[in-house]
Design an enzyme around this catalytic site. Structure first.
Site, PDB file in Angstrom:
ATOM      1  N   ASP A  38      48.692  95.644  32.228  1.00  0.00           N
ATOM      2  CA  ASP A  38      49.760  95.951  33.186  1.00  0.00           C
ATOM      3  C   ASP A  38      50.839  96.732  32.428  1.00  0.00           C
ATOM      4  O   ASP A  38      50.644  97.127  31.265  1.00  0.00           O
ATOM      5  CB  ASP A  38      50.269  94.682  33.891  1.00  0.00           C
ATOM      6  N   CYS A  59      48.725  91.690  29.222  1.00  0.00           N
ATOM      7  CA  CYS A  59      49.940  91.709  30.061  1.00  0.00           C
ATOM      8  C   CYS A  59      51.098  91.358  29.139  1.00  0.00           C
ATOM      9  O   CYS A  59      51.016  91.575  27.926  1.00  0.00           O
ATOM     10  CB  CYS A  59      49.803  90.778  31.258  1.00  0.00           C
ATOM     11  N   HIS A 114      32.551  79.599  19.251  1.00  0.00           N
ATOM     12  CA  HIS A 114      32.365  78.420  20.104  1.00  0.00           C
ATOM     13  C   HIS A 114      32.332  78.761  21.591  1.00  0.00           C
ATOM     14  O   HIS A 114      31.536  78.208  22.339  1.00  0.00           O
ATOM     15  CB  HIS A 114      33.494  77.407  19.880  1.00  0.00           C
TER      16      HIS A 114
END
Ligand code: RB5
Length: 148
Positions: A11, A68, A101
């Protein structure tokens, strides 16, 4: 195997960090598709989260980056998509674990909370890391896929 393509979206608050990361990846030989936004004019981050998720889901040999202000809004939005495993990365340790993981396929960063220098260090860890072959991680990710 060919190097993975990166899809990257941001953004307004992530625009500058995005430019630095595109350059970082391209100079290391990665192909990058920039999905916007392309300025610091205000936009709604869920729209860009959707773009990066749809691209990553269509291209098996790819990873995504979503930026963002904090990384958190992008991370929340991306994880609405089934089979997207978006990770908020905030240290070299979490960068490694997100791959080893969680088998993360989208990495979220904050353009107003993280410097380009630190995020590049995290990306370096991501590029070096591989998903663990240990059965427990596969089992846990399969359980995540069944949630919701
Ligand atoms: C935009 O001001 C800001 O809310 C957004 O970039 C992001 O940080 C949301 O999580």
């Amino acid at each position: 195997m060919a190097k993975k393509r990166f899809y990257i979206a941001n953004d307004h608050a992530g625009f500058k960090l995005k430019l630095a990361l595109v350059n970082f990846l391209e100079t290391r030989g990665y192909k990058v598709t920039d999905l916007g936004s392309s300025s610091e004019d205000a936009v709604d981050y869920p729209d860009y989260a959707a773009k990066v998720c749809k691209s990553v889901l269509k291209d098996r040999n790819s990873l995504g980056i979503a930026i963002c202000g904090t990384g958190m809004g992008m991370c929340i939005a991306c994880n609405k998509f089934r089979k997207i495993r978006a990770a908020m990365v905030y240290s070299e340790h979490t960068a490694r674990r997100a791959v080893e993981h969680n088998n993360a396929n989208i990495f979220c960063f904050g353009g107003r909370s993280q410097s380009a220098m630190e995020v590049k260090e995290y990306l370096s860890e991501i590029l070096k890391s591989r998903f663990s072959r240990e059965v427990r991680h596969g089992r846990r990710n399969a359980k995540i896929d069944k949630l919701g």
